[in-house]
Each structure stands twice: as structure tokens, then as C-alpha cells.
Write a protein that holds these residues in place. Structure first.
Motif, PDB file in Angstrom:
ATOM      1  N   LEU A 154       0.856  -1.192   0.000  1.00  0.00           N
ATOM      2  CA  LEU A 154       0.000   0.000   0.000  1.00  0.00           C
ATOM      3  C   LEU A 154       0.888   1.235   0.000  1.00  0.00           C
ATOM      4  CD1 LEU A 154      -2.437  -1.120   2.866  1.00  0.00           C
ATOM      5  CD2 LEU A 154      -2.485  -1.791   0.442  1.00  0.00           C
ATOM      6  N   SER A 192      -2.154   5.346  -3.807  1.00  0.00           N
ATOM      7  CA  SER A 192      -3.248   6.194  -3.324  1.00  0.00           C
ATOM      8  C   SER A 192      -3.335   7.418  -4.221  1.00  0.00           C
ATOM      9  CB  SER A 192      -3.004   6.619  -1.877  1.00  0.00           C
ATOM     10  OG  SER A 192      -2.006   7.629  -1.817  1.00  0.00           O
ATOM     11  N   MET A 242      -4.292   3.956   6.613  1.00  0.00           N
ATOM     12  CA  MET A 242      -3.913   2.742   5.882  1.00  0.00           C
ATOM     13  C   MET A 242      -3.287   1.718   6.807  1.00  0.00           C
ATOM     14  SD  MET A 242      -2.599   3.641   2.027  1.00  0.00           S
ATOM     15  CE  MET A 242      -1.026   4.325   2.522  1.00  0.00           C
TER      16      MET A 242
END
Length: 309
Positions: A154, A192, A242
Motif C-alpha cells: 500500500l 493512493s 492505511m
């Protein structure tokens, strides 16, 4: 009874509030705070009339509870509380006197305490086990590589405290390639909205010839599936949200260090590290046994109990 969520219109803030409210089994409607005029340059808590400094907030008659997020949302919601007499739950440190709120749910790393304050270790969110189970069923065939474990990555980006540029992308690519070269591991990576386009292009180019899948922003967002299907997760250190969603899974979580500094985020990561829920991302494939860590449910339970909902 419905819940009015009052906050600036950021996805992270909306997710924290809606996650809390949904865990309590309540319906919600969102009311964005848009500070206007000179007050955009100053903390809203100093504004003598917050409701005059923002776009109108009109509540439906079904509203029985207010939930605010952040300092700006908290200052405006406190004024709504005074006007309506409705109970108000604040998420995050409001940076104003606690008596303006019926309940405050803040992170342990905010280091605030009081009779109406509940401390939680993670950011509030809506990543429940049921949602993860559903996402796993939907995404497993698309993300799984036969014979390989899945490392989900991520990536955040610049946020005023941390940065993620081309050099950082190259360093991350080196480590991911090293893992895939030394262990039976495939990578699924999602950026993101803050991820630098040039840094993302580096990752795509460097990982193109390896068992790595990178979301290109088209079609269905794979975020829930990437979390649910992971055997391990690596997440950049810039986002408390996150990281909080990652540790709500049953996968070990590794923190990708980025250039920059934040006392609050460092304290947050340290709390999770002391529980051995996260470890630094070093480029080694060495998963360890963990259990899911999620304080959203406890926050919802405390809200229901203390406010007699």
C-alpha cells in the motif's frame, strides 16, 4: 435515529466516522464543512461564530446524534450541538476544551485523557471481518499466483510530513525485486491518490518483468481485496488510516519508512510495534504470527454504553 457526520470533506475523515457509526448499527448522513473567508487561514476553534464561517449545515428531523472529525469539524459541530442540544461524539483530538463534547474518541498517541475521553490504538475505520471475507472471495482468483504467497503493498505519498519520490520508488522496487527473487512471493500493489505519478511510473517499469500486479486506477478498486488476500502487507508510514486498516487483517504488517517526520505517526507506529503487530520493512520475507488488531468496535461499544444509545 440517524447520525449527522460533520467534517471536512476528506475520504479519510468520512471513513473514520462512518466506520464508527456503522459498527454501532446506525444510519448516517454526511455534512461537509467548508470554511469560508479569512477563517480558512486560522484554526476554526478561534472563530467566534463557526456556523457563520461555513456553508449551511441543515439536519434532517431524524437526526439524533452528531459525530465530528478533526479540529475544524469539531469546532463547527460543537456550535451545532449548542444550537440543537444534540449529543456530540468527536473523533480525534479536537484541540479545544473537552467539555464541548459528550464523548471524544482519540488515539492513544494523541496523549489526551479525561472522563469523557476514550483512547484507541488505531484510527477508526469500516474494515470489518465480514467485508474482508467478502473481498477475499471476490478477488482471490484475480490476485493469487499459484505456488506463491502474496505480499500486498500500500503506497501513499506526500502529505506535508512525508514524501515519496522517484528515489524512494527505486529503493522500494529494489527491495520488492529482492523478495521475489529469494522467496516464492508475488506482489500486488495499489497506490493512493497522493502517490506521485513519476514514482508510480518507476514502480511499474521496474516491476514489469516480475510477478507483480499494480492497479492502474481503472475499473473496480482492489483495495479491500488486496488487504483480504494478503499473506503479508507492506504499507508506507505516511498514513495512520492505511496502517490501521492493514492491522485489522490477519496478515503481518511491515512499515515502509519514508523521508520525513511526524511525532504523532511515530508514536502510533511505536505502539503497534510494542504489540509486535508491525515491524519495519527491510526487504526480507519473514512473516510472523499475528492476530487482527482493531479498536473501532470498542469505540462503538463505548459510544453506545456512555450515551445510552
Amino acid at each position: 435515529m440517524s447520525v449527522a457526520i460533520i467534517a471536512e470533506d476528506f475520504a479519510g475523515m468520512r471513513a473514520q466516522a462512518s466506520g464508527l457509526v456503522e459498527r454501532a448499527g446506525l444510519d448516517w448522513h454526511f455534512h461537509p464543512v467548508r470554511i469560508e473567508g479569512i477563517w480558512r487561514r486560522l484554526p476554526t476553534r478561534f472563530c467566534p461564530a463557526p456556523l457563520r464561517a461555513t456553508a449551511p449545515i441543515d439536519l434532517p428531523s431524524s437526526t439524533g446524534l452528531l459525530v465530528s472529525v478533526g479540529g475544524t469539524g469539531g469546532a463547527v459541530a460543537a456550535a451545532v450541538r449548542k444550537r440543537t442540544g444534540l449529543k456530540l461524539v468527536q473523533i480525534q483530538n479536537p484541540r479545544m476544551a473537552a467539555h464541548h463534547f459528550d464523548l471524544i474518541i482519540a488515539n492513544v498517541h494523541d496523549a489526551i485523557a479525561g472522563p469523557n475521553i476514550v483512547s484507541v490504538r488505531t484510527a477508526l475505520h469500516g474494515m470489518t471481518k465480514a467485508k474482508l471475507d467478502l473481498a477475499r472471495a471476490r478477488w482471490h482468483e484475480r490476485l493469487a499466483v499459484p505456488g506463491k504467497a502474496l505480499l500486498s503493498v500500500l503506497i501513499g505519498g506526500a502529505n506535508g510530513r512525508f514524501s515519496f519520490g522517484v528515489d524512494d520508488a527505486n529503493t522500494l522496487a529494489d527491495r520488492l525485486i529482492g523478495i521475489m527473487g529469494h522467496a516464492e512471493v508475488a506482489v500486488a500493489l495499489t497506490p493512493s491518490r497522493r502517490t506521485d505519478a513519476e514514482a508510480l511510473a518507476v514502480l511499474k517499469a521496474r516491476l514489469a518483468s516480475h510477478p507483480a500486479w499494480i492497479w492502474d486506477g481503472e475499473g473496480e478498486n482492489p483495495y479491500h481485496g488486496i488487504l483480504a488476500c494478503a499473506d503479508a502487507i507492506a504499507v508506507t508510514t505516511d498514513s495512520v488510516s492505511m496502517i490501521s486498516e492493514a492491522v485489522a487483517t490477519e496478515a503481518p504488517v511491515m512499515i515502509i519508512d519514508l523521508p520525513g517526520r511526524s511525532r504523532r505517526i511515530s508514536a502510533f507506529v511505536q505502539i503497534l510495534a510494542e504489540a509486535d503487530r508491525v515491524r519495519p520493512f527491510t526487504g526480507e520475507w519473514a512473516p510472523w504470527a499475528v492476530t487482527a488488531l482493531d479498536d473501532t468496535g470498542r469505540g462503538a461499544d463505548e459510544m453506545i454504553r456512555r450515551l445510552a444509545l
